[in-house]
Design a protein around this motif. Structure first.
Motif, mmCIF file in Angstrom:
data_model
loop_
_atom_site.group_PDB
_atom_site.id
_atom_site.type_symbol
_atom_site.label_atom_id
_atom_site.label_comp_id
_atom_site.label_asym_id
_atom_site.label_seq_id
_atom_site.Cartn_x
_atom_site.Cartn_y
_atom_site.Cartn_z
ATOM 1 N N ILE A 237 59.016 16.227 -4.809
ATOM 2 C CA ILE A 237 60.170 16.099 -3.912
ATOM 3 C C ILE A 237 61.374 16.792 -4.548
ATOM 4 O O ILE A 237 61.795 16.423 -5.649
ATOM 5 C CB ILE A 237 60.491 14.623 -3.635
ATOM 6 N N PRO A 238 61.963 17.787 -3.888
ATOM 7 C CA PRO A 238 63.124 18.490 -4.476
ATOM 8 C C PRO A 238 64.346 17.587 -4.532
ATOM 9 O O PRO A 238 64.529 16.707 -3.684
ATOM 10 C CB PRO A 238 63.334 19.671 -3.522
ATOM 11 N N ASP A 239 65.192 17.794 -5.528
ATOM 12 C CA ASP A 239 66.388 16.974 -5.703
ATOM 13 C C ASP A 239 67.603 17.614 -5.033
ATOM 14 O O ASP A 239 68.733 17.473 -5.500
ATOM 15 C CB ASP A 239 66.658 16.732 -7.186
ATOM 16 N N ARG A 240 67.362 18.318 -3.948
ATOM 17 C CA ARG A 240 68.436 18.965 -3.195
ATOM 18 C C ARG A 240 67.983 19.076 -1.743
ATOM 19 O O ARG A 240 66.799 18.911 -1.433
ATOM 20 C CB ARG A 240 68.719 20.371 -3.751
ATOM 21 N N LEU A 241 68.921 19.383 -0.868
ATOM 22 C CA LEU A 241 68.562 19.626 0.522
ATOM 23 C C LEU A 241 67.926 21.008 0.631
ATOM 24 O O LEU A 241 68.378 21.961 -0.007
ATOM 25 C CB LEU A 241 69.807 19.563 1.418
ATOM 26 N N ILE A 242 66.882 21.113 1.444
ATOM 27 C CA ILE A 242 66.213 22.401 1.630
ATOM 28 C C ILE A 242 66.031 22.670 3.117
ATOM 29 O O ILE A 242 65.924 21.743 3.919
ATOM 30 C CB ILE A 242 64.842 22.438 0.920
ATOM 31 N N SER A 243 66.034 23.939 3.474
ATOM 32 C CA SER A 243 65.819 24.324 4.868
ATOM 33 C C SER A 243 64.353 24.522 5.187
ATOM 34 O O SER A 243 63.928 24.363 6.334
ATOM 35 C CB SER A 243 66.583 25.615 5.180
ATOM 36 N N TRP A 244 63.563 24.905 4.174
ATOM 37 C CA TRP A 244 62.147 25.198 4.358
ATOM 38 C C TRP A 244 61.339 24.373 3.373
ATOM 39 O O TRP A 244 61.754 24.173 2.233
ATOM 40 C CB TRP A 244 61.865 26.680 4.096
ATOM 41 N N PRO A 245 60.149 23.925 3.772
ATOM 42 C CA PRO A 245 59.285 23.221 2.827
ATOM 43 C C PRO A 245 58.716 24.184 1.801
ATOM 44 O O PRO A 245 58.417 25.337 2.118
ATOM 45 C CB PRO A 245 58.174 22.652 3.724
ATOM 46 N N GLU A 246 58.595 23.708 0.590
ATOM 47 C CA GLU A 246 58.063 24.541 -0.479
ATOM 48 C C GLU A 246 56.612 24.154 -0.742
ATOM 49 O O GLU A 246 56.255 22.981 -0.709
ATOM 50 C CB GLU A 246 58.898 24.358 -1.741
ATOM 51 N N PRO A 247 55.743 25.132 -0.998
ATOM 52 C CA PRO A 247 54.337 24.823 -1.293
ATOM 53 C C PRO A 247 54.214 23.895 -2.497
ATOM 54 O O PRO A 247 54.981 24.014 -3.464
ATOM 55 C CB PRO A 247 53.729 26.190 -1.585
ATOM 56 N N VAL A 248 53.258 22.970 -2.444
ATOM 57 C CA VAL A 248 53.051 22.022 -3.534
ATOM 58 C C VAL A 248 51.588 22.061 -3.959
ATOM 59 O O VAL A 248 50.701 22.427 -3.186
ATOM 60 C CB VAL A 248 53.440 20.593 -3.129
ATOM 61 N N ASP A 249 51.364 21.685 -5.179
ATOM 62 C CA ASP A 249 50.005 21.634 -5.689
ATOM 63 C C ASP A 249 49.244 20.487 -5.023
ATOM 64 O O ASP A 249 49.814 19.440 -4.724
ATOM 65 C CB ASP A 249 50.044 21.425 -7.210
ATOM 66 N N TRP A 250 47.931 20.687 -4.813
ATOM 67 C CA TRP A 250 47.133 19.658 -4.138
ATOM 68 C C TRP A 250 47.176 18.334 -4.888
ATOM 69 O O TRP A 250 47.081 17.267 -4.278
ATOM 70 C CB TRP A 250 45.675 20.119 -4.020
ATOM 71 N N ALA A 251 47.290 18.393 -6.205
ATOM 72 C CA ALA A 251 47.293 17.162 -7.000
ATOM 73 C C ALA A 251 48.504 16.286 -6.692
ATOM 74 O O ALA A 251 48.510 15.092 -7.008
ATOM 75 C CB ALA A 251 47.253 17.505 -8.487
ATOM 76 N N LEU A 252 49.531 16.880 -6.083
ATOM 77 C CA LEU A 252 50.761 16.137 -5.780
ATOM 78 C C LEU A 252 50.833 15.682 -4.319
ATOM 79 O O LEU A 252 51.855 15.157 -3.890
ATOM 80 C CB LEU A 252 51.979 17.008 -6.110
ATOM 81 N N VAL A 253 49.750 15.921 -3.570
ATOM 82 C CA VAL A 253 49.695 15.510 -2.165
ATOM 83 C C VAL A 253 48.868 14.240 -2.051
ATOM 84 O O VAL A 253 47.717 14.189 -2.503
ATOM 85 C CB VAL A 253 49.062 16.628 -1.300
#
Length: 335
Positions: A237-253
């Motif tokens: 989870i980013p510690d800022r506001l974002i306009s677009w989702p960022e790709p994440v590693d499967w281990a973190l889903v």
């Protein structure tokens, strides 16, 4: 001496027709005043309805109403200055959001101020400065404003700037006073908790906002974003506001049933949100992120989305490309 010679001249009697005409004029005048008052009252109610429509994302309804109202010369000329000024300020807000036309918004603000010089336009001026120069300059204009909408706006600007403590301090002004929080207040609280990665509290705050205004586009979007992050590990989870989702590693889903429910609910909201052309790509990419983390995205994707609309974005995003390549066969998106 005229009266001494001629005597007092008698006052001629008023004819019944003259009396009737005068009475009719009075009656018609009163009826006209009453009709005008009713028309102005209807316009004010319509203006409130258009504010709601704007919040719900029904931009075309608002644009049509503004055009009709301002093009009706008889109606426009009969309006009190206060009502016309409110309409002009509303139009300025729409001009900023829908068209990004700062100069036109400035002119509308000047026209409104000319009609009613005593009206407070601080929030509108702050939004204009935000479009021109950014949040740092806009937040300064709002200093000292004590109405709920100005406090909300100032808190949201601090949050955008990454000033978490100042955002929290601004929101505390509402808690420590008799100012009543509104749906936007709870939405900003939810975003603050999202940025600080306290997702459970973010869910509680956005639920409060939804209870008050379930159809506001901003609240529905924020609810979907929080649902999305509810299904990720806090590390992702980013510690800022974002306009677009960022790709994440499967281990973190997360892949439990509750997390999948969050993904699917968010996906439905991103699909249903009323949107202008400029916003479509953003919402679709958010939905793609939800589907990409769902074990069975293909049926939903093929039935509701055109995959090709993401081609440009995916081509520009190497991370997304490699993420999609790592999917198992049952989860792969064929483009």
């Amino acid at each position: 001496w005229i009266q001494e010679i001629c005597g007092v001249m008698p006052i001629p009697p008023t004819s019944s027709s003259a009396v009737g005409t005068q009475a009719s004029v009075v009656v018609l005048s009163n009826q006209l005043d009453h009709l005008t008052a009713r028309v102005i009252s209807d316009v004010e109610r319509d203006l409130e309805r258009m504010h709601v429509a704007w919040r719900e994302g029904r931009d075309s309804d608002v644009a049509d109403w503004l055009k009709y109202t301002k093009n009706d010369n008889v109606l426009w000329q009969s309006m009190p200055s206060q009502v016309k000024a409110r309409i002009l300020r509303f139009e300025a807000l729409l001009t900023l959001e829908l068209k990004g036309n700062v100069e036109l918004a400035k002119q509308l603000a000047v026209d409104a101020q000319t009609l009613v010089p005593s009206d407070n336009q601080t929030r509108l001026q702050a939004l204009i400065v935000y479009k021109e120069k950014g949040p740092e300059d806009a937040v300064q204009l709002l200093a000292g404003q004590k109405d709920i909408d100005s406090i909300n706006l100032r808190a949201s600007l601090f949050l955008e700037m990454g000033s978490i403590d100042k955002c929290r301090e601004e929101l505390s002004k509402i808690k420590n006073s008799d100012i009543k929080p509104n749906a936007e207040t709870f939405r900003i609280h939810a975003l603050l908790y999202r940025v600080t990665k306290d997702i459970s509290k973010a869910q509680l705050e956005i639920q409060k906002a939804q209870e008050l205004e379930p159809r506001w586009k901003s609240i529905r979007f924020t609810a979907a974003v929080i649902d999305y992050f509810s299904a990720l590990s806090p590390i992702a989870i980013p510690d800022r506001l974002i306009s677009w989702p960022e790709p994440v590693d499967w281990a973190l889903v997360k892949n439990d049933d509750i997390s999948l429910k969050h993904f699917r609910r968010a996906s439905e909201i991103f699909q249903e949100l009323p949107t202008r052309w400029e916003e479509q790509q953003r919402y679709k990419v958010w939905r793609l992120a939800c589907l990409a983390n769902d074990p069975e995205p293909l049926i939903a994707l093929k039935s509701t989305l055109s995959v090709f609309c993401f081609a440009r974005y995916l081509a520009m995003s190497t991370n997304w490309f490699f993420k999609l390549q790592r999917m198992s066969l049952s989860r792969r998106l064929i483009i």
